[in-house]
Motif scaffolding. Structure first.
Motif, PDB file in Angstrom:
ATOM      1  N   LEU A 237      -5.419   0.957 -11.088  1.00  0.00           N
ATOM      2  CA  LEU A 237      -4.225   0.986 -10.249  1.00  0.00           C
ATOM      3  C   LEU A 237      -3.384   2.210 -10.569  1.00  0.00           C
ATOM      4  CD1 LEU A 237      -2.616  -0.558  -8.089  1.00  0.00           C
ATOM      5  CD2 LEU A 237      -1.306  -1.558  -9.961  1.00  0.00           C
ATOM      6  N   THR A 238      -2.929   2.885  -9.527  1.00  0.00           N
ATOM      7  CA  THR A 238      -2.034   4.027  -9.648  1.00  0.00           C
ATOM      8  C   THR A 238      -0.767   3.716  -8.869  1.00  0.00           C
ATOM      9  OG1 THR A 238      -3.872   5.581  -9.809  1.00  0.00           O
ATOM     10  CG2 THR A 238      -1.752   6.477  -9.141  1.00  0.00           C
ATOM     11  N   LEU A 239       0.369   3.853  -9.515  1.00  0.00           N
ATOM     12  CA  LEU A 239       1.644   3.692  -8.828  1.00  0.00           C
ATOM     13  C   LEU A 239       1.992   5.021  -8.178  1.00  0.00           C
ATOM     14  CD1 LEU A 239       3.675   1.703 -11.506  1.00  0.00           C
ATOM     15  CD2 LEU A 239       2.461   0.801  -9.516  1.00  0.00           C
ATOM     16  N   ASP A 240       2.122   5.011  -6.859  1.00  0.00           N
ATOM     17  CA  ASP A 240       2.482   6.232  -6.141  1.00  0.00           C
ATOM     18  C   ASP A 240       3.964   6.532  -6.296  1.00  0.00           C
ATOM     19  OD1 ASP A 240      -0.156   6.585  -5.214  1.00  0.00           O
ATOM     20  OD2 ASP A 240       0.217   5.133  -3.622  1.00  0.00           O
ATOM     21  N   ARG A 241       4.746   5.490  -6.444  1.00  0.00           N
ATOM     22  CA  ARG A 241       6.186   5.624  -6.680  1.00  0.00           C
ATOM     23  C   ARG A 241       6.621   4.527  -7.626  1.00  0.00           C
ATOM     24  NH1 ARG A 241       9.431   5.145  -1.669  1.00  0.00           N
ATOM     25  NH2 ARG A 241       7.813   3.713  -1.051  1.00  0.00           N
ATOM     26  N   GLU A 242       7.291   4.883  -8.685  1.00  0.00           N
ATOM     27  CA  GLU A 242       7.814   3.880  -9.609  1.00  0.00           C
ATOM     28  C   GLU A 242       9.246   3.504  -9.259  1.00  0.00           C
ATOM     29  OE1 GLU A 242       7.127   4.796 -13.734  1.00  0.00           O
ATOM     30  OE2 GLU A 242       5.170   5.627 -13.265  1.00  0.00           O
TER      31      GLU A 242
ATOM     32  N   PRO B  83       0.803  -1.232   0.000  1.00  0.00           N
ATOM     33  CA  PRO B  83       0.000   0.000   0.000  1.00  0.00           C
ATOM     34  C   PRO B  83       0.833   1.279   0.000  1.00  0.00           C
ATOM     35  CG  PRO B  83      -0.066  -1.038   2.154  1.00  0.00           C
ATOM     36  CD  PRO B  83       0.627  -1.994   1.224  1.00  0.00           C
ATOM     37  N   GLN B  84       2.104   1.189   0.364  1.00  0.00           N
ATOM     38  CA  GLN B  84       2.980   2.358   0.345  1.00  0.00           C
ATOM     39  C   GLN B  84       3.389   2.725  -1.076  1.00  0.00           C
ATOM     40  OE1 GLN B  84       3.363  -0.521   1.968  1.00  0.00           O
ATOM     41  NE2 GLN B  84       4.478  -0.282   3.868  1.00  0.00           N
ATOM     42  N   LEU B  85       3.233   1.781  -2.013  1.00  0.00           N
ATOM     43  CA  LEU B  85       3.721   1.992  -3.372  1.00  0.00           C
ATOM     44  C   LEU B  85       2.622   2.220  -4.397  1.00  0.00           C
ATOM     45  CD1 LEU B  85       6.437  -0.806  -3.492  1.00  0.00           C
ATOM     46  CD2 LEU B  85       6.723   1.602  -2.866  1.00  0.00           C
ATOM     47  N   MET B  86       1.392   1.785  -4.091  1.00  0.00           N
ATOM     48  CA  MET B  86       0.329   1.837  -5.098  1.00  0.00           C
ATOM     49  C   MET B  86      -1.041   1.838  -4.441  1.00  0.00           C
ATOM     50  SD  MET B  86       0.983  -2.062  -6.355  1.00  0.00           S
ATOM     51  CE  MET B  86       2.734  -1.753  -6.320  1.00  0.00           C
ATOM     52  N   HIS B  87      -2.040   2.253  -5.214  1.00  0.00           N
ATOM     53  CA  HIS B  87      -3.418   2.208  -4.720  1.00  0.00           C
ATOM     54  C   HIS B  87      -4.377   2.139  -5.902  1.00  0.00           C
ATOM     55  CE1 HIS B  87      -3.056   6.509  -5.622  1.00  0.00           C
ATOM     56  NE2 HIS B  87      -4.369   6.497  -5.760  1.00  0.00           N
ATOM     57  N   LEU B  88      -5.582   1.640  -5.621  1.00  0.00           N
ATOM     58  CA  LEU B  88      -6.643   1.657  -6.614  1.00  0.00           C
ATOM     59  C   LEU B  88      -7.396   2.967  -6.460  1.00  0.00           C
ATOM     60  CD1 LEU B  88      -8.094  -1.962  -6.369  1.00  0.00           C
ATOM     61  CD2 LEU B  88      -6.617  -1.039  -8.148  1.00  0.00           C
ATOM     62  N   ASP B  89      -7.654   3.639  -7.581  1.00  0.00           N
ATOM     63  CA  ASP B  89      -8.400   4.897  -7.512  1.00  0.00           C
ATOM     64  C   ASP B  89      -9.902   4.606  -7.430  1.00  0.00           C
ATOM     65  OD1 ASP B  89      -9.304   4.363 -10.111  1.00  0.00           O
ATOM     66  OD2 ASP B  89      -7.973   5.826 -11.044  1.00  0.00           O
ATOM     67  N   ASP B  90     -10.700   5.629  -7.443  1.00  0.00           N
ATOM     68  CA  ASP B  90     -12.148   5.479  -7.308  1.00  0.00           C
ATOM     69  C   ASP B  90     -12.782   4.690  -8.451  1.00  0.00           C
ATOM     70  OD1 ASP B  90     -12.061   6.903  -4.942  1.00  0.00           O
ATOM     71  OD2 ASP B  90     -12.557   8.814  -5.899  1.00  0.00           O
ATOM     72  N   ASP B  91     -12.106   4.612  -9.581  1.00  0.00           N
ATOM     73  CA  ASP B  91     -12.604   3.860 -10.731  1.00  0.00           C
ATOM     74  C   ASP B  91     -12.053   2.434 -10.779  1.00  0.00           C
ATOM     75  OD1 ASP B  91     -14.103   6.033 -11.727  1.00  0.00           O
ATOM     76  OD2 ASP B  91     -12.296   6.871 -12.666  1.00  0.00           O
ATOM     77  N   GLY B  92     -11.282   2.050  -9.761  1.00  0.00           N
ATOM     78  CA  GLY B  92     -10.697   0.715  -9.729  1.00  0.00           C
ATOM     79  C   GLY B  92      -9.453   0.565 -10.572  1.00  0.00           C
TER      80      GLY B  92
END
Length: 62
Positions: A32-37, A21-30
């Motif tokens: 995946l967003t990488l918070d840090r690559e 969870p520190q590196l990525m999350h699912l947005d409101d549309d489901g």
């Protein structure tokens, strides 16, 4: 080291988010967003764990 997402393969299962969870999350549309690559240190183990649990192999660590 970096984590790479193949958006075309990602189905939004969210197992990777649970593993790192520190590196990525699912947005409101489901989506995946990488918070840090770019990753290093202990985050490398999290990135590898996230890639391992992806049922569609949408993540890889380079």
């Amino acid at each position: 080291m970096r984590i790479v997402l193949d958006r075309a393969r990602c189905e939004g299962h969210g197992l990777c988010e649970e593993a790192a969870p520190q590196l990525m999350h699912l947005d409101d549309d489901g989506e995946l967003t990488l918070d840090r690559e770019e990753i290093e240190g202990a985050d490398a183990a999290l990135a590898h764990a996230a890639a391992r649990v992806c049922p569609v192999a949408a993540l890889r660590v380079e």
